[in-house]
Motif scaffolding. Structure first.
Motif, PDB file in Angstrom:
ATOM      1  N   THR A  82       0.840  -1.207   0.000  1.00  0.00           N
ATOM      2  CA  THR A  82       0.000   0.000   0.000  1.00  0.00           C
ATOM      3  C   THR A  82       0.870   1.249   0.000  1.00  0.00           C
ATOM      4  O   THR A  82       0.622   2.204  -0.747  1.00  0.00           O
ATOM      5  CB  THR A  82      -0.867   0.015   1.287  1.00  0.00           C
ATOM      6  N   GLU A  83       1.919   1.227   0.852  1.00  0.00           N
ATOM      7  CA  GLU A  83       2.797   2.405   0.958  1.00  0.00           C
ATOM      8  C   GLU A  83       3.510   2.668  -0.365  1.00  0.00           C
ATOM      9  O   GLU A  83       3.666   3.816  -0.779  1.00  0.00           O
ATOM     10  CB  GLU A  83       3.833   2.197   2.079  1.00  0.00           C
ATOM     11  N   LEU A  84       3.939   1.581  -1.043  1.00  0.00           N
ATOM     12  CA  LEU A  84       4.660   1.757  -2.309  1.00  0.00           C
ATOM     13  C   LEU A  84       3.708   2.321  -3.386  1.00  0.00           C
ATOM     14  O   LEU A  84       4.082   3.211  -4.150  1.00  0.00           O
ATOM     15  CB  LEU A  84       5.263   0.420  -2.765  1.00  0.00           C
ATOM     16  N   ASP A  85       2.485   1.805  -3.415  1.00  0.00           N
ATOM     17  CA  ASP A  85       1.476   2.342  -4.358  1.00  0.00           C
ATOM     18  C   ASP A  85       1.339   3.843  -4.174  1.00  0.00           C
ATOM     19  O   ASP A  85       1.334   4.610  -5.134  1.00  0.00           O
ATOM     20  CB  ASP A  85       0.080   1.734  -4.079  1.00  0.00           C
TER      21      ASP A  85
ATOM     22  N   ILE B 110       4.412   5.833  -5.304  1.00  0.00           N
ATOM     23  CA  ILE B 110       4.510   5.957  -6.765  1.00  0.00           C
ATOM     24  C   ILE B 110       3.475   6.972  -7.279  1.00  0.00           C
ATOM     25  O   ILE B 110       3.766   7.778  -8.160  1.00  0.00           O
ATOM     26  CB  ILE B 110       4.365   4.562  -7.431  1.00  0.00           C
ATOM     27  N   SER B 111       2.283   6.987  -6.692  1.00  0.00           N
ATOM     28  CA  SER B 111       1.271   7.996  -7.084  1.00  0.00           C
ATOM     29  C   SER B 111       1.797   9.395  -6.806  1.00  0.00           C
ATOM     30  O   SER B 111       1.629  10.304  -7.616  1.00  0.00           O
ATOM     31  CB  SER B 111      -0.028   7.831  -6.295  1.00  0.00           C
ATOM     32  N   ARG B 112       2.427   9.569  -5.612  1.00  0.00           N
ATOM     33  CA  ARG B 112       2.966  10.899  -5.273  1.00  0.00           C
ATOM     34  C   ARG B 112       4.028  11.332  -6.283  1.00  0.00           C
ATOM     35  O   ARG B 112       4.072  12.466  -6.719  1.00  0.00           O
ATOM     36  CB  ARG B 112       3.573  10.877  -3.860  1.00  0.00           C
ATOM     37  N   HIS B 113       4.879  10.337  -6.648  1.00  0.00           N
ATOM     38  CA  HIS B 113       5.929  10.661  -7.613  1.00  0.00           C
ATOM     39  C   HIS B 113       5.297  11.063  -8.951  1.00  0.00           C
ATOM     40  O   HIS B 113       5.695  12.059  -9.568  1.00  0.00           O
ATOM     41  CB  HIS B 113       6.849   9.458  -7.826  1.00  0.00           C
ATOM     42  N   ASN B 114       4.300  10.302  -9.407  1.00  0.00           N
ATOM     43  CA  ASN B 114       3.675  10.590 -10.704  1.00  0.00           C
ATOM     44  C   ASN B 114       2.947  11.922 -10.694  1.00  0.00           C
ATOM     45  O   ASN B 114       2.924  12.630 -11.680  1.00  0.00           O
ATOM     46  CB  ASN B 114       2.702   9.471 -11.097  1.00  0.00           C
ATOM     47  N   ARG B 115       2.321  12.258  -9.553  1.00  0.00           N
ATOM     48  CA  ARG B 115       1.537  13.500  -9.506  1.00  0.00           C
ATOM     49  C   ARG B 115       2.416  14.726  -9.271  1.00  0.00           C
ATOM     50  O   ARG B 115       2.276  15.736  -9.917  1.00  0.00           O
ATOM     51  CB  ARG B 115       0.493  13.398  -8.388  1.00  0.00           C
ATOM     52  N   TYR B 116       3.344  14.603  -8.299  1.00  0.00           N
ATOM     53  CA  TYR B 116       4.111  15.811  -7.914  1.00  0.00           C
ATOM     54  C   TYR B 116       5.590  15.722  -8.300  1.00  0.00           C
ATOM     55  O   TYR B 116       6.342  16.645  -8.040  1.00  0.00           O
ATOM     56  CB  TYR B 116       4.019  16.030  -6.396  1.00  0.00           C
ATOM     57  N   GLY B 117       6.005  14.617  -8.877  1.00  0.00           N
ATOM     58  CA  GLY B 117       7.403  14.466  -9.281  1.00  0.00           C
ATOM     59  C   GLY B 117       8.354  14.320  -8.097  1.00  0.00           C
ATOM     60  O   GLY B 117       9.554  14.579  -8.235  1.00  0.00           O
ATOM     61  N   ASN B 118       7.845  13.907  -6.929  1.00  0.00           N
ATOM     62  CA  ASN B 118       8.719  13.768  -5.742  1.00  0.00           C
ATOM     63  C   ASN B 118       9.830  12.739  -6.003  1.00  0.00           C
ATOM     64  O   ASN B 118       9.599  11.715  -6.614  1.00  0.00           O
ATOM     65  CB  ASN B 118       7.926  13.256  -4.543  1.00  0.00           C
TER      66      ASN B 118
ATOM     67  N   THR C 120      17.713   1.881  -5.511  1.00  0.00           N
ATOM     68  CA  THR C 120      17.304   2.522  -6.764  1.00  0.00           C
ATOM     69  C   THR C 120      16.412   3.710  -6.424  1.00  0.00           C
ATOM     70  O   THR C 120      16.171   3.992  -5.242  1.00  0.00           O
ATOM     71  CB  THR C 120      16.581   1.522  -7.683  1.00  0.00           C
ATOM     72  N   GLN C 121      15.931   4.408  -7.473  1.00  0.00           N
ATOM     73  CA  GLN C 121      14.972   5.495  -7.308  1.00  0.00           C
ATOM     74  C   GLN C 121      13.660   5.073  -7.968  1.00  0.00           C
ATOM     75  O   GLN C 121      13.639   4.165  -8.810  1.00  0.00           O
ATOM     76  CB  GLN C 121      15.462   6.765  -8.030  1.00  0.00           C
ATOM     77  N   ILE C 122      12.555   5.738  -7.604  1.00  0.00           N
ATOM     78  CA  ILE C 122      11.298   5.586  -8.353  1.00  0.00           C
ATOM     79  C   ILE C 122      11.412   6.507  -9.570  1.00  0.00           C
ATOM     80  O   ILE C 122      11.717   7.694  -9.408  1.00  0.00           O
ATOM     81  CB  ILE C 122      10.075   6.009  -7.507  1.00  0.00           C
ATOM     82  N   PHE C 123      11.224   5.924 -10.756  1.00  0.00           N
ATOM     83  CA  PHE C 123      11.316   6.721 -11.988  1.00  0.00           C
ATOM     84  C   PHE C 123       9.934   6.910 -12.593  1.00  0.00           C
ATOM     85  O   PHE C 123       8.990   6.180 -12.265  1.00  0.00           O
ATOM     86  CB  PHE C 123      12.239   6.019 -12.986  1.00  0.00           C
ATOM     87  N   ASP C 124       9.860   7.902 -13.538  1.00  0.00           N
ATOM     88  CA  ASP C 124       8.596   8.120 -14.248  1.00  0.00           C
ATOM     89  C   ASP C 124       8.188   6.812 -14.918  1.00  0.00           C
ATOM     90  O   ASP C 124       9.041   6.061 -15.388  1.00  0.00           O
ATOM     91  CB  ASP C 124       8.754   9.202 -15.325  1.00  0.00           C
ATOM     92  N   ASN C 125       6.915   6.558 -14.972  1.00  0.00           N
ATOM     93  CA  ASN C 125       6.347   5.347 -15.587  1.00  0.00           C
ATOM     94  C   ASN C 125       6.632   4.059 -14.819  1.00  0.00           C
ATOM     95  O   ASN C 125       6.339   2.968 -15.306  1.00  0.00           O
ATOM     96  CB  ASN C 125       6.803   5.166 -17.048  1.00  0.00           C
TER      97      ASN C 125
ATOM     98  N   ILE D 269      12.854  -0.632   2.183  1.00  0.00           N
ATOM     99  CA  ILE D 269      12.673   0.722   2.756  1.00  0.00           C
ATOM    100  C   ILE D 269      12.245   1.672   1.633  1.00  0.00           C
ATOM    101  O   ILE D 269      12.853   1.661   0.552  1.00  0.00           O
ATOM    102  CB  ILE D 269      13.988   1.280   3.360  1.00  0.00           C
ATOM    103  N   ILE D 270      11.217   2.464   1.891  1.00  0.00           N
ATOM    104  CA  ILE D 270      10.836   3.554   0.979  1.00  0.00           C
ATOM    105  C   ILE D 270      11.372   4.838   1.599  1.00  0.00           C
ATOM    106  O   ILE D 270      11.164   5.099   2.795  1.00  0.00           O
ATOM    107  CB  ILE D 270       9.304   3.656   0.825  1.00  0.00           C
ATOM    108  N   LEU D 271      12.063   5.651   0.786  1.00  0.00           N
ATOM    109  CA  LEU D 271      12.641   6.896   1.297  1.00  0.00           C
ATOM    110  C   LEU D 271      12.024   8.091   0.569  1.00  0.00           C
ATOM    111  O   LEU D 271      12.485   8.477  -0.512  1.00  0.00           O
ATOM    112  CB  LEU D 271      14.165   6.891   1.053  1.00  0.00           C
ATOM    113  N   PRO D 272      10.970   8.683   1.154  1.00  0.00           N
ATOM    114  CA  PRO D 272      10.349   9.839   0.501  1.00  0.00           C
ATOM    115  C   PRO D 272      11.315  11.028   0.483  1.00  0.00           C
ATOM    116  O   PRO D 272      12.165  11.151   1.374  1.00  0.00           O
ATOM    117  CB  PRO D 272       9.122  10.150   1.372  1.00  0.00           C
TER     118      PRO D 272
END
Ligand SMILES: Nc1nc2c(ncn2[C@@H]2O[C@H](COP(=O)(O)OP(=O)(O)OP(=O)(O)O)[C@@H](O)[C@H]2O)c(=O)[nH]1
Length: 452
Positions: A310-313, A316-324, A418-423, A379-382
């Protein structure tokens, strides 16, 4: 004619005049009030439209028989359909009405009418509210007593008040909760907070008062919810249900599931507001416990894989919406099987627990650490860029390698980063970080591999 009109208007009974087609020509104020409608709204309606559709049997036919002279008079019992209120039993009587030589004749017989040249105009219909007989009244009182016994036996708090904030009823649970003793009768609550207009008319809705003792028992947020949301909804729909809270005499807050009901009188005016409050403390505790069970790893107390998903979902939404910028790390204890075999499974468990404590100490509040399974963690690192992700991974590796663990000495971990990338999807991001970890293992362990 004038006299007829005056009698019609001022008659102490509710009256309607209907034409030969059965349509209402005029009603007096008493009938309009009984129905909770404006007199003008009723013109042109039929009697069938005033009574409850499932109980109009033969009404219009009987009245037509009166108009046509087939019957002299007639009386029947019907359920009147009142706006904003429950139907009420009424006795309906009809009398034939004719008009001639500037005079109205009620109940004129056909023969007299033809001799006098009267012109047929319809019928006058009266509506008499049916009051309970003394026996029915006793039954009602019996039923009322039974109802009060039931209300006093429920653990729910039940209260009823006027729109002006006068408490009319509080059941036994309510009195216990608010520490109101029997010698303090309910009457002692009446009159407090009274906001009635001097002429006794109803207060405007915006002046609605929440009655004591509830008014003082709601925490601020609950009172806001009651006045801002619950009351307006109950007034509009007749009913509101939601969650609020009340505080007892010792200031302990009890979460409650609350129902508010608006009662309207027969003229459609708000007459009472009742409320039922159910203590949901235990339900809340169970919900919390269930949520904890469903999202927490039993051994280490950190998030489990379901919660991580759930946290990863969301990340990824935050990254896609705000580019975090968001970093992702996966790590695994090296040669953990050997450690288990050497020191035993319990020692292995203690290492897993100690490891989560150590790692947590190196993380910030918004970082999310979860047990992915076995001796593998994620670990997710916002708000963390590539440099930040790599340096944290390296810091974790060093911290583990340099400080011995209780009972087993030094251990090491391998990390993929790694990082969360676009797409990215959760799968693509997890696959990349898993491949990085795999490479770290294949390249000799106790190292960080970063996949850009
Ligand atoms: N004590 C303990 N052991 C666990 C737990 N979960 C998984 N393990 C053990 O962790 C070990 C993982 O073994 P492998 O997958 O071969 O990995 P490894 O021995 O760490 O080797 P590498 O990862 O290649 O360095 C197995 O022996 C599992 O039984 C647990 O909750 N407690």
């Amino acid at each position: 004619m004038k006299e007829y009109q005056a009698i019609f208007e001022q008659a102490p009974v509710a009256l309607a005049e209907i034409d030969t087609n059965g349509q209402i020509q005029q009603v007096n104020a008493r009938l309009a009030e009984m129905l909770g409608r404006e007199a003008a709204e009723l013109i042109g309606k039929t009697l069938g439209e005033l009574t409850r559709s499932d109980a109009t049997d033969g009404l219009e036919e009987r009245v037509q028989e009166i108009i046509s002279g087939k019957r002299q008079s007639w009386t029947g019992r019907y359920l009147l359909h009142r706006l904003n209120n429950s139907p009420h039993w009424v006795e309906i009587s009809a009398t034939r009405l004719t008009y001639g030589r500037n005079q109205i004749h009620a109940n004129a017989s056909e023969s007299k009418e033809s001799q006098s040249g009267n012109q047929l105009t319809g019928a006058v219909v009266s509506f008499q509210k049916l009051d309970a007989t003394p026996e029915e009244q006793l039954d009602l009182e019996d039923n009322l007593r039974r109802l009060v016994t039931i209300l006093d036996s429920t653990p729910d708090i039940v209260a009823m008040n006027t729109p002006e904030g006068e408490t009319l009823y509080l059941n036994a649970s309510g009195k216990r909760y608010f520490d109101i003793h029997d010698d303090q009768s309910q009457l002692s609550l009446e009159g407090q907070n009274r906001q009635c207009d001097p002429d006794g008319s109803q207060s405007p809705r915006e002046q609605l008062q929440v009655a004591p003792p509830l008014a003082q028992a709601y925490p601020d947020w609950a009172l806001k919810k009651i006045t801002g949301q619950a009351l307006p909804t109950a007034l509009r729909d007749g009913y509101w249900q939601g969650e609020t809270a009340i505080r007892d005499q010792q200031n302990n807050e009890t979460p409650v599931s609350q129902v508010l009901i608006a009662h309207y009188n027969e003229s459609g005016r708000l007459s009472h507001i009742s409320t039922i409050l159910r203590d949901v403390t235990e339900q809340k505790r169970l919900e919390k416990a269930l949520a904890y069970e469903a999202t927490t790893d039993h051994l280490t107390g950190i998030f489990n894989r379901q919660r991580f998903d759930t946290e990863l979902d969301q990340a990824i939404s935050r990254h896609n919406r705000y580019g975090n910028e968001i970093g992702l790390i996966m790590f695994d204890i090296d040669h953990f099987k050997v450690l288990n075999d050497t020191y035993g499974h319990d020692a292995g468990d203690r290492v897993l627990i100690e490891l989560t404590v150590r790692v947590t100490e190196n993380l910030r509040d918004p970082d999310v650490l979860a047990r992915w399974g076995g001796e593998e963690f994620v670990i997710i690192l916002p708000e963390t860029d590539a440099t930040g992700t790599q340096s944290l991974a390296e810091r974790l590796r060093l911290d583990v390698a340099e400080h011995p663990f209780t009972g087993v000495g030094h251990i090491t971990i391998s990390l993929g980063a790694t990082q969360i990338f676009d797409n990215d999807t959760p799968n693509s991001a997890l696959k990349r970080v898993d491949n990085a970890l795999y490479k770290a293992k294949r390249s000799g362990r106790n190292m960080v591999i970063y996949y850009p």
